[in-house]
Motif scaffolding. Structure first.
Motif, PDB file in Angstrom:
ATOM      1  N   ALA A   1       0.831  -1.207   0.000  1.00  0.00           N
ATOM      2  CA  ALA A   1       0.000   0.000   0.000  1.00  0.00           C
ATOM      3  C   ALA A   1       0.866   1.257   0.000  1.00  0.00           C
ATOM      4  N   LEU A   2       1.935   1.225   0.758  1.00  0.00           N
ATOM      5  CA  LEU A   2       2.811   2.399   0.818  1.00  0.00           C
ATOM      6  C   LEU A   2       3.526   2.616  -0.518  1.00  0.00           C
ATOM      7  N   ALA A   3       3.916   1.513  -1.162  1.00  0.00           N
ATOM      8  CA  ALA A   3       4.541   1.630  -2.484  1.00  0.00           C
ATOM      9  C   ALA A   3       3.535   2.230  -3.465  1.00  0.00           C
ATOM     10  N   ALA A   4       2.306   1.716  -3.413  1.00  0.00           N
ATOM     11  CA  ALA A   4       1.263   2.232  -4.298  1.00  0.00           C
ATOM     12  C   ALA A   4       1.059   3.725  -4.064  1.00  0.00           C
ATOM     13  N   ALA A   5       1.039   4.126  -2.792  1.00  0.00           N
ATOM     14  CA  ALA A   5       0.810   5.534  -2.460  1.00  0.00           C
ATOM     15  C   ALA A   5       1.891   6.426  -3.066  1.00  0.00           C
ATOM     16  N   GLN A   6       3.118   5.942  -3.035  1.00  0.00           N
ATOM     17  CA  GLN A   6       4.209   6.759  -3.581  1.00  0.00           C
ATOM     18  C   GLN A   6       4.029   7.000  -5.087  1.00  0.00           C
ATOM     19  N   VAL A   7       3.608   5.942  -5.796  1.00  0.00           N
ATOM     20  CA  VAL A   7       3.412   6.075  -7.242  1.00  0.00           C
ATOM     21  C   VAL A   7       2.198   6.962  -7.543  1.00  0.00           C
ATOM     22  N   ILE A   8       1.123   6.726  -6.815  1.00  0.00           N
ATOM     23  CA  ILE A   8      -0.097   7.510  -7.042  1.00  0.00           C
ATOM     24  C   ILE A   8       0.147   8.988  -6.733  1.00  0.00           C
ATOM     25  N   ALA A   9       0.877   9.224  -5.652  1.00  0.00           N
ATOM     26  CA  ALA A   9       1.165  10.606  -5.258  1.00  0.00           C
ATOM     27  C   ALA A   9       1.921  11.343  -6.359  1.00  0.00           C
ATOM     28  N   ASN A  10       2.658  10.577  -7.166  1.00  0.00           N
ATOM     29  CA  ASN A  10       3.430  11.203  -8.230  1.00  0.00           C
ATOM     30  C   ASN A  10       2.772  11.044  -9.594  1.00  0.00           C
ATOM     31  N   GLY A  11       1.479  10.747  -9.574  1.00  0.00           N
ATOM     32  CA  GLY A  11       0.717  10.776 -10.816  1.00  0.00           C
ATOM     33  C   GLY A  11       0.645   9.483 -11.604  1.00  0.00           C
ATOM     34  N   GLY A  12       1.163   8.372 -11.069  1.00  0.00           N
ATOM     35  CA  GLY A  12       1.115   7.115 -11.806  1.00  0.00           C
ATOM     36  C   GLY A  12      -0.069   6.250 -11.386  1.00  0.00           C
ATOM     37  N   GLN A  13      -0.325   5.213 -12.213  1.00  0.00           N
ATOM     38  CA  GLN A  13      -1.375   4.251 -11.890  1.00  0.00           C
ATOM     39  C   GLN A  13      -0.750   2.983 -11.316  1.00  0.00           C
ATOM     40  N   VAL A  14      -1.490   2.315 -10.453  1.00  0.00           N
ATOM     41  CA  VAL A  14      -0.986   1.097  -9.835  1.00  0.00           C
ATOM     42  C   VAL A  14      -1.985  -0.035 -10.053  1.00  0.00           C
ATOM     43  N   ALA A  15      -1.478  -1.210 -10.403  1.00  0.00           N
ATOM     44  CA  ALA A  15      -2.335  -2.391 -10.516  1.00  0.00           C
ATOM     45  C   ALA A  15      -1.877  -3.423  -9.505  1.00  0.00           C
TER      46      ALA A  15
END
Ligand code: ADP
Ligand code: MG
Length: 670
Positions: free
Chosen positions: A283-297
């Motif tokens: 979840a924390l990894a996902a948050a880092q990507v989302i916070a920077n504008g990326g999508q996570v699957a």
């Protein structure tokens, strides 16, 4: 013929050169008949005393041969007139075959007969792995031809050979194809001879090189770099968590965070025993990507597990404004169309789901990170598939990849198979857990077991009852589950008993899991659908029926469903006697240790690396000569040289790889 060679992977001369014998036959000497014993393969020369075609008990050719030290019967159940002439009375012949204790003394059935007094070969005769319709002599001729024509020059220089104590390649190859009689047969067949050592080294070196090159290729690919915490999503998530991260979780979060901030794709395996808390790290990894504008699957192997992740991640992230989509095979047409649209437009920042995520129709707007939970449950192809989604969408950009697994891969395996995988390990359980107590009980003690369930429920806790695995038939498995459920409902009338199995509709499964999670079910009768990932901390008792039918990794996963809260948990393995040797070993391992790494080590010991890694279909034969367990030291040396070469001498690396790899590199990418 060409086709048969190809079936053995033999195409280039080089391939024939390293097609090495399985064993050898000694045709270098003639043995006295009197010295032979049943079971041996013997080669003799002598005179035919008489021969005849007998008709009882069936038509057969029988000859008697004598050499001064004894006599021996030769027998053919099928024969040609030419064979009959070969063994006419008075002829001297050379005969080779396996000895049996026959009706009237020693005999050979269907021996090979040649003329006597010819020259004897001066080396052992190789016996090669072959395929239907390809005879040993044909294969031998082709290999001998290749040995004459092929380039046998050494890919290792004198200095390197001296450093690692290796014999020259050409010498090793010649010895293995045509060992002189002075070579110890034992050393040859046990692959202990220095010639084998050289070949194993070469093979391991080729493997290490290809892995390292896969890594180099990855580092030259480009990914978006998701640096920093963005607009505070990561710290905000941490603040929302009802617990503090363990030191181990914090460490791996930082490792992953650093990877995500780089402009080439992360390829990381997150290992942590069941219950070690991998989800929050994801979840924390996902948050880092989302916070920077990326999508996570995030993809999970079962619907129940995907559902649980969805619930958990939504609980943590939606209040922070993250938009989450949900995609599984069982979604209705409309919901599915909406989900796919949200993924394509980029409106969905996080997508949680099952294999449905890798369907062709799903296109991501800007996929930055792929998370695979329980990655070993996915095939190699599926793993590649999801990361390719990003390639298609983002053009030249490759998504980062985080694989999570509770099945730890022992060090030797990780080193030899996954050199192009960075590994993070959560080696600490969250505080306040007490280890699960594992008990073994034979099936006869069912009444005590029922009493235990009742007692656990009376003290406010919940239990799982895992139904026996019926591998042969899914229908039978279902029937068993239903019967178990009915039996238990009757035996425990005061308890709220429910049943969950793979054939329930997804919505129904979700409803049952919900009820169990919120404490409305006391005893959950389940098939292995609950095997992976399910997390209900108040469940403190697990009964596994017919535990002897389950594999070690599976038992450990199942056991991991309890021991997730602070109360003492029990895992009770019910077994049916008598136990097979293997089943006994498995249950003992479960009883003796709760440590996932130790379990994995024993599992590996019992099953061998190919099956353990699920590589059976995808090139387990990558190592034909070296063995991961026996040649660990050699592998370490090969790895050292591989690194050195790639840095200082890439040309040599290419030449060496060319000799050894037969287009088998694909699966190394996953
Ligand atoms: P697994 O590694 O098996 O996937 P989970 O991520 O499901 O484990 O976590 C197991 C349980 O431990 C969950 O209920 C989770 O919320 C909880 N948990 C995770 N990290 C911590 C922590 N640092 N402290 C306390 N509980 C934690
Ligand atoms: Mg998990």
């Amino acid at each position: 013929m060409q086709r048969r060679f190809l079936r053995l992977g033999l195409e280039r001369q080089q391939d024939f050169v390293v097609h090495l014998p399985l064993r050898y036959e000694d045709e270098t000497r003639i043995q006295p008949i009197g010295s032979l014993r049943p079971g041996q393969t013997g080669q003799i020369e002598g005179e035919i005393l008489h021969s005849e075609v007998q008709f009882r008990p069936r038509r057969q050719l029988v000859a008697m041969i004598e050499d001064g030290s004894g006599r021996l019967a030769l027998r053919w159940l099928n024969f040609y007139p030419s064979q009959q002439r070969q063994v006419e009375r008075g002829k001297r012949v050379r005969v080779r075959g396996e000895l049996r204790g026959g009706f009237s003394g020693l005999e050979m059935v269907h021996p090979r007969v040649t003329v006597a007094d010819g020259a004897l070969p001066d080396s052992l005769t190789p016996v090669y792995p072959t395929t239907d319709g390809l005879s040993q002599p044909t294969l031998r001729r082709a290999i001998d031809q290749a040995l004459r024509d092929a380039d046998l020059s050494d890919t290792l220089g004198e200095d390197i050979r001296r450093r690692y104590g290796l014999m020259p390649f050409a010498e090793a190859i010649r010895i293995l194809h045509h060992p002189p009689p002075s070579v110890s047969y034992q050393d040859l067949v046990e692959r202990e001879h220095p010639a084998w050592r050289r070949i194993k080294f070469d093979e391991l070196l080729a493997q290490q090189l290809s892995l390292a090159m896969a890594r180099a290729a990855r580092l030259s690919q480009r990914s978006r770099a998701y640096a920093g915490a963005g607009p505070g999503l990561v710290p905000a998530l941490e603040k929302r968590l009802p617990f503090a991260l363990t030191a181990a979780q914090r460490r791996v979060v930082e490792e992953i965070s650093a990877d995500l901030a780089r402009a080439y794709p992360m390829h990381r395996l997150l290992q942590g025993d069941v219950g070690s808390g991998k989800t929050v790290v994801a979840a924390l990894a996902a948050a880092q990507v989302i916070a920077n504008g990326g999508q996570v699957a995030m993809m999970a192997p079962t619907e129940i597990l995907a559902e649980q992740h969805h619930r958990k991640l939504a609980g943590w992230l939606e209040p922070l404004g993250v938009r989450i989509a949900w995609l599984t095979g069982s979604l209705g047409v409309k919901a599915r169309r909406e989900a796919i649209a949200a993924i394509e437009s980029g409106e969905a920042q996080l997508v949680v789901g099952t294999q449905a995520l890798i369907q062709d129709k799903v296109v991501f707007a800007d996929l930055g990170l792929v998370i695979l939970d329980e990655q070993h449950r996915f095939g190699v192809g599926q793993r590649l598939e999801l990361s390719r989604k990003g390639e298609a969408a983002g053009g030249a950009l490759i998504p980062h990849q985080l694989n999570m697994s509770a099945t730890p891969i022992p060090r030797t395996l990780a080193m030899t198979f996954f050199a192009d995988l960075d590994v993070s390990v959560i080696d600490e359980l969250p505080p306040g857990r007490s280890p699960v107590v594992t008990k073994l009980a034979s099936d006869g003690r069912r009444d005590e077991v029922l009493a235990l369930v009742a007692q656990e429920v009376r003290s406010g806790r919940q239990a799982y009852w895992v139904c026996p695995l019926v591998e042969e038939s899914e229908a039978l498995q279902l029937q068993t589950a239903v019967e178990t459920y009915e039996r238990l409902s009757q035996a425990l009338p005061d308890l709220r008993v429910s049943l969950i199995h793979g054939k329930l509709k997804p919505a129904e499964k979700a409803r049952v899991m919900d009820a169990f999670r919120s404490g409305d079910i006391d005893l959950l009768v389940a098939t292995t659908v609950i095997e992976v990932g399910v997390d209900v901390p108040n469940a403190s008792l697990m009964i596994i029926e017919h535990a002897e039918r389950f594999g070690l990794a599976q038992l450990h996963q199942l056991r991991g469903r309890v021991g997730r809260g602070a109360v003492q948990s029990i895992c009770l393995l019910l077994y049916q006697s008598p136990l097979s040797q293997v089943a006994r070993q498995r249950l003992r391992a479960m009883y003796e240790t709760g440590d996932g790494f130790e379990i994995a080590r024993r599992d590996l010991e019992q099953r061998g690396p190919g099956e353990f890694l699920g590589l059976r279909q995808s090139g387990a034969a990558l190592l034909r000569f070296a063995s991961l367990e026996a040649d660990e030291a050699l592998a370490a040396q090969a790895q050292e040289l591989a690194r050195h070469w790639l840095e200082h001498d890439p040309g040599k690396a290419q030449v060496h790889m060319h000799r050894w790899m037969r287009g088998r590199q694909d699966y190394l990418r996953s």
